[in-house]
Each structure stands twice: as structure tokens, then as C-alpha cells.
Design a protein around this motif. Structure first.
Motif, PDB file in Angstrom:
ATOM      1  N   GLY A  12     -64.643 -17.355  55.285  1.00 52.80           N
ATOM      2  CA  GLY A  12     -65.523 -17.375  56.455  1.00 52.80           C
ATOM      3  C   GLY A  12     -65.232 -18.562  57.352  1.00 52.80           C
ATOM      4  O   GLY A  12     -64.458 -19.463  57.008  1.00 52.80           O
ATOM      5  N   PRO A  13     -65.841 -18.574  58.538  1.00 57.78           N
ATOM      6  CA  PRO A  13     -65.576 -19.629  59.518  1.00 57.78           C
ATOM      7  C   PRO A  13     -66.044 -20.994  59.028  1.00 57.78           C
ATOM      8  O   PRO A  13     -67.013 -21.099  58.269  1.00 57.78           O
ATOM      9  N   LYS A 229     -59.570 -19.378  66.832  1.00 47.65           N
ATOM     10  CA  LYS A 229     -60.751 -19.745  67.601  1.00 47.65           C
ATOM     11  C   LYS A 229     -62.039 -19.137  67.051  1.00 47.65           C
ATOM     12  O   LYS A 229     -63.125 -19.600  67.391  1.00 47.65           O
ATOM     13  N   ARG A 230     -61.936 -18.118  66.198  1.00 49.21           N
ATOM     14  CA  ARG A 230     -63.131 -17.565  65.559  1.00 49.21           C
ATOM     15  C   ARG A 230     -63.251 -18.010  64.106  1.00 49.21           C
ATOM     16  O   ARG A 230     -64.193 -17.631  63.414  1.00 49.21           O
ATOM     17  N   ASN A 231     -62.274 -18.800  63.667  1.00 47.33           N
ATOM     18  CA  ASN A 231     -62.290 -19.268  62.276  1.00 47.33           C
ATOM     19  C   ASN A 231     -62.740 -20.718  62.147  1.00 47.33           C
ATOM     20  O   ASN A 231     -63.168 -21.134  61.069  1.00 47.33           O
ATOM     21  N   LEU A 309     -58.672 -23.308  67.427  1.00 45.49           N
ATOM     22  CA  LEU A 309     -60.095 -23.470  67.114  1.00 45.49           C
ATOM     23  C   LEU A 309     -60.910 -23.311  68.382  1.00 45.49           C
ATOM     24  O   LEU A 309     -60.363 -23.247  69.490  1.00 45.49           O
ATOM     25  N   THR A 310     -62.231 -23.244  68.216  1.00 45.77           N
ATOM     26  CA  THR A 310     -63.157 -23.363  69.341  1.00 45.77           C
ATOM     27  C   THR A 310     -63.631 -24.806  69.379  1.00 45.77           C
ATOM     28  O   THR A 310     -64.054 -25.353  68.354  1.00 45.77           O
ATOM     29  N   PHE A 370     -70.470 -18.415  66.135  1.00 47.41           N
ATOM     30  CA  PHE A 370     -70.794 -19.347  65.046  1.00 47.41           C
ATOM     31  C   PHE A 370     -72.307 -19.596  64.983  1.00 47.41           C
ATOM     32  O   PHE A 370     -72.747 -20.712  64.755  1.00 47.41           O
ATOM     33  N   ARG A 371     -73.097 -18.573  65.178  1.00 51.26           N
ATOM     34  CA  ARG A 371     -74.550 -18.766  65.312  1.00 51.26           C
ATOM     35  C   ARG A 371     -75.248 -19.024  63.986  1.00 51.26           C
ATOM     36  O   ARG A 371     -76.212 -19.776  63.924  1.00 51.26           O
TER      37      ARG A 371
END
Length: 455
Positions: A12-13, A229-231, A309-310, A370-371
Motif C-alpha cells: 500500500g501507499p 505518484k500514487r505510491n 512521488l506526490t 492518500f485520504r
């Protein structure tokens, strides 16, 4: 109960929190942290929400190391703020005498800081995986070797066995011992020798975001988290940028002492800006700022065409224009004092600036991917070429989509959205329907493509 190691290795992230150094100005950071905590608590429907349960790694330098450690042991941001007001008044409230400053080079006595940190962290050690509830990294600089240390609590870290019994308050002291403000902190290294440790902000890691990203991703370190960017999410919080701009006349008559006094400001400004630049070209950054008038905010300039990444960076420029936009009206002399790192009289004002800036700059949409603390499994599968997955593949033929092809007679490279792609002499450079380029092996090209009669 999940252990730290299990958390680090879980799928998961992953989410990282980076906290800058800045002395008393760290209270500005806490305004952002309170807003984050409040917003994420609502998203997760949890009134007792803690940032240590959301972020998998929290790291900081100097004053950022104090805040990072408080969060990592489970304190709420509002609790940390109360402690910070008390800490700031005690630490910077008692100056040494003139002769001690002259001959020992320190402005403040270390004892109030030491007592305050001991009271706050007690007997917690770096390796205490029960009281330290998430990943923690404290940045310091070893003066006699000029090396920057990233002291972290991953159980499989190369130096964890040597460092795990260090009292946490001592590790923080090592990060916060700013030269000319405090004496160095002396810690024993793995060989039993003593090292003199000073403020990690006297290096490229006053803004530690890049080093935290490397800690989380490089094979040299034990985390080795998946990129994308979603990890991976990085939230980086500043302590206020001082407005250093001035007219050319300021430097017309500078003497040696004036230049010497200005040098640290030049170095620290460039160090922070370099971190910002690199992080923006490595990431998808909804909060990207203009680096300079030529580079701009670098959106669309992902390094090697890949967003690793974000990256979210929140800070305030302590300048009249931005402060006025936030609803504050200060005189120039007042703005100048806000940049001071050791003035406890500014605590309330800086706190108010941080709170207002947080409400203005932090947006819920920044955290879309990433909420949640425990996100629903994405059901993603990682496929590797030339591996048999026993899937029910069905026969299809490619549609007749015209592409452009050009045979290249020498080795070549192409920057693609997936990264750097290489072709050898005789391979084909392909131009896709959207203008994208990629390489195609000469033999594969002959088997796959035929010249089109269409334009």
C-alpha cells in the motif's frame, strides 16, 4: 498488534512528513500540522486521530526534530503546540553572559533545553518500538567529520543496533545544537569514540525532504518503498522563508564583516531552494512554486519523465505582499523581526500566521489519493515480462493506426514518460499518434510493422 517492521513492509501507499529547521519559527509549522490533523480526522471519521497513525515516516531537522519526535510518540498537534510555547520561552529565555558568548561562542545555556527535552521524552530510546509509534528520522551533523547523519529507527538499519539505546532527548539535542546558539552535543559512536554533533540545519538538510525521500527509496537503506505518484506521498512543512531581497546599493559598500555576516544566509537560501527544485522535478506537485523567473514552477518537467512521488510543500514567505494577502498588516521593522530564530516574543504572531496560511494553502484535493489511514486495497498486481501468469488471454489484432518510423544508424536514447529508453544502431525511432517517441528493436519492427499507404 502490528510491529513497526510489519508496518514498514506492509503493501500500500507510504506517507512521509518532513519538517524544516528554523528555531522559534517552528511554531508556524504547527499551524499547518493542526490543519492537517483536523482535515484528516474528518476524512477518517476519527476524533482521536493522530498524525503518527497516518504518516509512516516522520523526519525533521533542529526544531523540526523536536516536533517530529513529539508526533512520533503519539502527541496531537495541538498538544505539541502547547509544549512548544513553553519550550520556546524556556530555551531562549536565558542568555549567557557577554564573555561566555565571546570565548565559548554560545548565546544560550544548554541546560534549559536539556531539562525540557528530558521532561518531555523521559526514558524513551531511539529503538523503543512501543513508545515511538511510527518511523522517525532525526538529522544532525557531525562537526569533526563534516558528515550529515540521518538517525532513524528502522530495525534493519545498518547502524540501528549501535544507535537504538541512545536516549531520544539526546538525539534531538544533537540535531538542535545550532552553532553560536548552543554547545555541541557529544554522543558515542559505534566504535566507542565521542562525536561532536551540531544542528543538522548547517547543511543541505535544513529542509530534509530530499534526504527523507532518498532514505525511503534507495537500496542503501532498509525502507525501499515502492515509487510512483500514487505510491508515495511527501508532505514538507517550512518554518517561514525570510524575505532577503534588497537593492544593489546594499552591497556597494560592503566590508569584510558585512559579507561574512551575509554568507550563511546565501548558503541556507540556496540549500532550501535546491531541495525544492529537486523535489519538484522528481514528483507530481500540486503545490509547486516558481523556482526562478526562467525555470518557473517546473510542472511538466519530471526528471527522466517519471513522477516518483506526490510532493506537497507548504510554507509562508515572511514578506509584506504575502502576509497582507493572508490578512496581516505589519510594519517593515516588524516583518524583519519575524525572521529571528530565537525571539520568543514572536511565538503568538508566528502561530497565528501558520494557522491562517494552513487554512488558505492546504486543500482537501491535494490528498485525493492518500485520504485514509487504512486505504481499501487497490487489488493491483505487479506483472513481470516473460512470466507465465496462467491468465485467459484472447486473440486480438492491433487496429490500423499509422505511426512514424525512422531507422537510426547509431546507438540512441529517448526520454519517455516511463523513463530513459535506449536503442542500438539499426533500431527504429517510433513517433506515436500523440507525438510520443519510443524505440523499437529492428527485428521486432520487421515482424510487427509494414509500410502504410496512408499519409
Amino acid at each position: 498488534m502490528t510491529t513497526l517492521l510489519e508496518r514498514f513492509n506492509a503493501p500500500g501507499p507510504k506517507r512521509i512528513l518532513s519538517l524544516d529547521g528554523g528555531g522559534i519559527r517552528g511554531v508556524l509549522t504547527l499551524g499547518f500540522l493542526e490543519r492537517l490533523e483536523e482535515m484528516l480526522a474528518a476524512e477518517n471519521n476519527d476524533p482521536d486521530f493522530r498524525l503518527c497513525d497516518y504518516f509512516d515516516l516522520i523526519g525533521g531537522t533542529s526544531t523540526g526534530s523536536i516536533i517530529a519526535s513529539c508526533l512520533a510518540i503519539g502527541m496531537k498537534a495541538s498538544e505539541v503546540k502547547k509544549q512548544y510555547f513553553d519550550l520556546g520561552t524556556k530555551i531562549f529565555g536565558l542568555k549567557t553572559g557577554f564573555f561566555q558568548y565571546l570565548f565559548k561562542g554560545v548565546k544560550y545555556n544548554n541546560k534549559p533545553l536539556e531539562v525540557a527535552l528530558k521532561n518531555l521524552f523521559g526514558d524513551i530510546t531511539l529503538g523503543d518500538s512501543e513508545k515511538i509509534r511510527t518511523g522517525l528520522c532525526v538529522f544532525t551533523k557531525r562537526a569533526e567529520t563534516f558528515s550529515t547523519w540521518a538517525i532513524h529507527n528502522h530495525p534493519e538499519g545498518k547502524f540501528f543496533t549501535q544507535n537504538k539505546d541512545w536516549p531520544l532527548w539526546q538525539v534531538i539535542m544533537a540535531s538542535a545544537a545550532a552553532p553560536t546558539y548552543f554547545l555541541p552535543m557529544f554522543l558515542k559512536d559505534g566504535s566507542g569514540g565521542q562525536g561532536a554533533f551540531i544542528d543538522g540545519g548547517i547543511s543541505m538538510v535544513n529542509n530534509p525532504s530530499l534526504r527523507l525521500f532518498l532514505l525511503a527509496s534507495l537500496n542503501s537503506y532498509p525502507f525501499q518503498w515502492r515509487l510512483g505518484k500514487r505510491n508515495m506521498l511527501m508532505v514538507s512543512l517550512g518554518t517561514g522563508n525570510i524575505d532577503q531581497r534588497s537593492g544593489f546599493a546594499t552591497y556597494q559598500k560592503n566590508n569584510l564583516m558585512a559579507w561574512a555576516a551575509k554568507m550563511p544566509e546565501f548558503f541556507m537560501h540556496d540549500a532550501n531552494l535546491s531541495n525544492q527544485l529537486i523535489m519538484q522535478i522528481l514528483s507530481d506537485s500540486p503545490t509547486a512554486v516558481a523556482i526562478d523567473s526562467e525555470m518557473g514552477d517546473l510542472k511538466g518537467n519530471a526528471f527522466l519523465g517519471y513522477q516518483a512521488l506526490t510532493y506537497l510543500r507548504y510554507n509562508v514567505r515572511l514578506a509584506a505582499e504575502e502576509l497582507t494577502a493572508l490578512g496581516f498588516h505589519f510594519k517593515p521593522a516588524e516583518i524583519k523581526t519575524l525572521g529571528e530564530m530565537d525571539n520568543p516574543k514572536n511565538l503568538a504572531t508566528l502561530s497565528a500566521i501558520g494557522e491562517k496560511a494552513a487554512k488558505t494553502y492546504i486543500k482537501e484535493e491535494h490528498f485525493t489519493d492518500f485520504r485514509f489511514v487504512n486505504p481499501a486495497p487497490k487489488g493491483e498486481t505487479y506483472f513481470v515480462s516473460y512470466t507465465d501468469y496462467n491468465l485467459p488471454f484472447e486473440p486480438y489484432a492491433k487496429k490500423d493506426i499509422p505511426i512514424g518510423a525512422c531507422r537510426i544508424d547509431h546507438d540512441f536514447e529517448i526520454m519517455t514518460m516511463e523513463g530513459l529508453m535506449r536503442g542500438k544502431a539499426g533500431d527504429y525511432l517510433i513517433k506515436g499518434v500523440r507525438g510520443e517517441y519510443y524505440a523499437c528493436d529492428a527485428d521486432v519492427f520487421k515482424e510487427t510493422y509494414a509500410r502504410s499507404t496512408k499519409g
